[in-house]
Design a protein around this motif. Structure first.
Motif, PDB file in Angstrom:
ATOM      1  N   UNK A 116      48.626  58.157  61.680  1.00  0.00           N
ATOM      2  CA  UNK A 116      48.664  59.412  61.443  1.00  0.00           C
ATOM      3  C   UNK A 116      48.322  60.538  62.567  1.00  0.00           C
ATOM      4  N   UNK A 117      49.009  61.782  62.455  1.00  0.00           N
ATOM      5  CA  UNK A 117      48.600  62.397  63.792  1.00  0.00           C
ATOM      6  C   UNK A 117      48.487  64.020  63.149  1.00  0.00           C
ATOM      7  N   UNK A 118      47.509  64.662  63.639  1.00  0.00           N
ATOM      8  CA  UNK A 118      47.441  66.148  63.542  1.00  0.00           C
ATOM      9  C   UNK A 118      47.963  66.766  64.808  1.00  0.00           C
ATOM     10  N   UNK A 119      48.717  67.777  64.671  1.00  0.00           N
ATOM     11  CA  UNK A 119      48.986  68.427  65.927  1.00  0.00           C
ATOM     12  C   UNK A 119      48.009  69.584  66.061  1.00  0.00           C
ATOM     13  N   UNK A 120      47.291  69.746  66.944  1.00  0.00           N
ATOM     14  CA  UNK A 120      46.313  70.849  67.199  1.00  0.00           C
ATOM     15  C   UNK A 120      47.266  71.874  68.257  1.00  0.00           C
ATOM     16  N   UNK A 121      46.773  72.969  68.785  1.00  0.00           N
ATOM     17  CA  UNK A 121      47.020  73.838  69.751  1.00  0.00           C
ATOM     18  C   UNK A 121      46.958  73.244  71.046  1.00  0.00           C
ATOM     19  N   UNK A 122      47.919  73.791  72.108  1.00  0.00           N
ATOM     20  CA  UNK A 122      47.549  73.611  73.471  1.00  0.00           C
ATOM     21  C   UNK A 122      47.707  72.018  73.766  1.00  0.00           C
ATOM     22  N   UNK A 123      48.775  71.504  73.053  1.00  0.00           N
ATOM     23  CA  UNK A 123      49.069  69.916  73.387  1.00  0.00           C
ATOM     24  C   UNK A 123      47.917  68.824  73.159  1.00  0.00           C
ATOM     25  N   UNK A 124      47.106  69.445  72.181  1.00  0.00           N
ATOM     26  CA  UNK A 124      45.917  68.444  71.890  1.00  0.00           C
ATOM     27  C   UNK A 124      46.466  68.075  70.499  1.00  0.00           C
ATOM     28  N   UNK A 125      45.983  66.422  70.363  1.00  0.00           N
ATOM     29  CA  UNK A 125      46.534  65.912  68.970  1.00  0.00           C
ATOM     30  C   UNK A 125      45.214  64.930  68.552  1.00  0.00           C
ATOM     31  N   UNK A 126      45.071  65.071  67.308  1.00  0.00           N
ATOM     32  CA  UNK A 126      44.182  64.249  66.903  1.00  0.00           C
ATOM     33  C   UNK A 126      44.952  62.732  66.045  1.00  0.00           C
ATOM     34  N   UNK A 127      44.345  61.702  66.175  1.00  0.00           N
ATOM     35  CA  UNK A 127      44.948  60.469  65.441  1.00  0.00           C
ATOM     36  C   UNK A 127      44.410  59.632  64.611  1.00  0.00           C
ATOM     37  N   UNK A 128      44.755  59.214  63.860  1.00  0.00           N
ATOM     38  CA  UNK A 128      43.863  58.214  62.751  1.00  0.00           C
ATOM     39  C   UNK A 128      44.608  56.865  62.584  1.00  0.00           C
ATOM     40  N   UNK A 129      44.008  55.897  62.652  1.00  0.00           N
ATOM     41  CA  UNK A 129      44.878  54.606  62.404  1.00  0.00           C
ATOM     42  C   UNK A 129      44.185  53.952  60.937  1.00  0.00           C
ATOM     43  N   UNK A 130      44.724  53.658  59.952  1.00  0.00           N
ATOM     44  CA  UNK A 130      44.211  53.332  58.949  1.00  0.00           C
ATOM     45  C   UNK A 130      44.738  51.974  58.368  1.00  0.00           C
ATOM     46  N   UNK A 131      44.125  51.394  57.840  1.00  0.00           N
ATOM     47  CA  UNK A 131      44.799  50.182  56.639  1.00  0.00           C
ATOM     48  C   UNK A 131      44.966  50.567  55.444  1.00  0.00           C
ATOM     49  N   UNK A 132      46.134  50.752  54.841  1.00  0.00           N
ATOM     50  CA  UNK A 132      46.129  51.201  53.465  1.00  0.00           C
ATOM     51  C   UNK A 132      45.666  50.330  52.323  1.00  0.00           C
ATOM     52  N   UNK A 133      45.762  49.041  52.715  1.00  0.00           N
ATOM     53  CA  UNK A 133      45.404  48.120  51.312  1.00  0.00           C
ATOM     54  C   UNK A 133      43.940  48.618  50.800  1.00  0.00           C
ATOM     55  N   UNK A 134      43.130  48.772  51.954  1.00  0.00           N
ATOM     56  CA  UNK A 134      41.639  49.106  51.486  1.00  0.00           C
ATOM     57  C   UNK A 134      41.387  50.625  51.914  1.00  0.00           C
ATOM     58  N   UNK A 135      42.384  51.171  52.415  1.00  0.00           N
ATOM     59  CA  UNK A 135      42.022  52.657  52.659  1.00  0.00           C
ATOM     60  C   UNK A 135      40.762  52.741  53.884  1.00  0.00           C
ATOM     61  N   UNK A 136      40.616  51.597  54.728  1.00  0.00           N
ATOM     62  CA  UNK A 136      39.766  51.795  55.884  1.00  0.00           C
ATOM     63  C   UNK A 136      40.391  52.213  57.066  1.00  0.00           C
ATOM     64  N   UNK A 137      39.715  53.138  57.613  1.00  0.00           N
ATOM     65  CA  UNK A 137      39.881  53.883  59.039  1.00  0.00           C
ATOM     66  C   UNK A 137      39.821  52.717  60.082  1.00  0.00           C
ATOM     67  N   UNK A 138      40.589  52.561  60.869  1.00  0.00           N
ATOM     68  CA  UNK A 138      40.388  51.442  62.001  1.00  0.00           C
ATOM     69  C   UNK A 138      40.061  52.163  63.332  1.00  0.00           C
ATOM     70  N   UNK A 139      40.499  53.271  63.416  1.00  0.00           N
ATOM     71  CA  UNK A 139      40.188  53.745  64.735  1.00  0.00           C
ATOM     72  C   UNK A 139      40.609  55.326  64.571  1.00  0.00           C
ATOM     73  N   UNK A 140      39.868  56.162  65.514  1.00  0.00           N
ATOM     74  CA  UNK A 140      40.553  57.758  65.491  1.00  0.00           C
ATOM     75  C   UNK A 140      40.553  57.996  67.146  1.00  0.00           C
ATOM     76  N   UNK A 141      41.379  58.900  67.311  1.00  0.00           N
ATOM     77  CA  UNK A 141      41.599  59.294  68.684  1.00  0.00           C
ATOM     78  C   UNK A 141      41.795  60.678  68.733  1.00  0.00           C
ATOM     79  N   UNK A 142      41.996  61.218  70.124  1.00  0.00           N
ATOM     80  CA  UNK A 142      42.164  62.525  70.667  1.00  0.00           C
ATOM     81  C   UNK A 142      43.005  62.306  71.827  1.00  0.00           C
ATOM     82  N   UNK A 143      44.244  63.078  71.891  1.00  0.00           N
ATOM     83  CA  UNK A 143      44.833  62.992  73.137  1.00  0.00           C
ATOM     84  C   UNK A 143      45.239  64.351  73.640  1.00  0.00           C
TER      85      UNK A 143
END
Length: 256
Positions: free
Chosen positions: A224-251
């Protein structure tokens, strides 16, 4: 790859490793990709750790393994196909749990192409618990560090994501020697989640990532990705079977 060895084989705080940018390291513009540079940095770090008798084989003999927890990479200029670059790396400190390591990416004229800072810890393979650095880190360097203090990356904010933009399933080629998803693969998945048109018209300037849990073979991963302003994005990778967040990132990106 070329290693830089001292004639007297002294223990070195600063390690230099040279790499040539190959055809499989570049994008459609003939420029190195960020994942390729991350692999170079990982390789240089592993070589230096082995030089310090704290490499993969040394830790495995004790039932331990290195785990990358956080990293931030800033790129000023991507090297081109057939260019030779040097990855310069050094440990910058440790505390109760974490060890810190910095990187500089240099061209053949020693100009800085980018920097990175990373946070690591050592985990016991049997009970999956972190080990204190003073239980395995006993090196005394002959050289002083240029760094005054380690860069302690903070936890990234939780993205506000309504729906996943992409999903995939972990395959054999995604796994590392510990049978977990390789840390660079997450970065590739994040970049691949953008449309091709965006990737053609934008350049990735900086990526920061927190590794929160392990992903294993055949796990389904939602991106998943959240679009922020000024070409900044937040990202989250999750495992749906147990709703575990695997990693989180900012680009952070810029228009070409």
């Amino acid at each position: 790859m070329r290693q830089y060895k001292d004639s007297d084989n002294t223990i070195r705080r600063v390690w230099n490793e040279a790499f040539s940018v190959r055809s499989y390291d570049v994008n459609f513009e003939g420029l190195s990709t960020l994942p390729a540079l991350c692999r170079f940095m990982q390789e240089a770090a592993l070589k230096h750790a082995a030089h310090l008798n704290m490499g993969v084989s040394h830790l495995r003999a004790k039932g331990l393994l290195w785990v990358l927890a956080r990293q931030r990479i800033t790129i000023h200029e991507f090297p081109r196909l057939d260019e030779t670059i040097t990855i310069r790396t050094e440990p910058t400190g440790n505390d109760r749990i974490f060890c810190y390591r910095d990187f500089t990416i240099l061209d053949s004229a020693d100009h800085c192409l980018g920097e990175a800072c990373t946070v690591w810890f050592v985990m016991d393979q049997r009970d999956k618990t972190p080990r204190r650095p003073d239980s395995y880190f006993t090196i005394e360097f002959n050289e002083s560090s240029k760094s005054t203090s380690p860069t302690k990356l903070k936890k990234l904010p939780n993205p506000n994501i309504a729906d996943a933009s992409k999903s995939l399933r972990v395959s054999y080629r995604d796994l590392d020697m510990n049978e977990h998803v390789n840390n660079v693969r997450y970065i590739e998945w994040i970049i691949d989640s953008f449309p091709l048109g965006f990737l053609r018209s934008h350049t990735l300037q900086e990526l920061e990532i927190n590794y929160l849990a392990e992903a294993l073979y055949d796990n389904e991963i939602s991106i998943g990705r959240e679009d922020k302003k000024d070409l900044l994005f937040l990202h989250s990778l999750t495992r749906p079977v147990d709703n575990t967040e695997i990693c989180r990132a900012r680009t952070s990106w810029e228009i070409r």
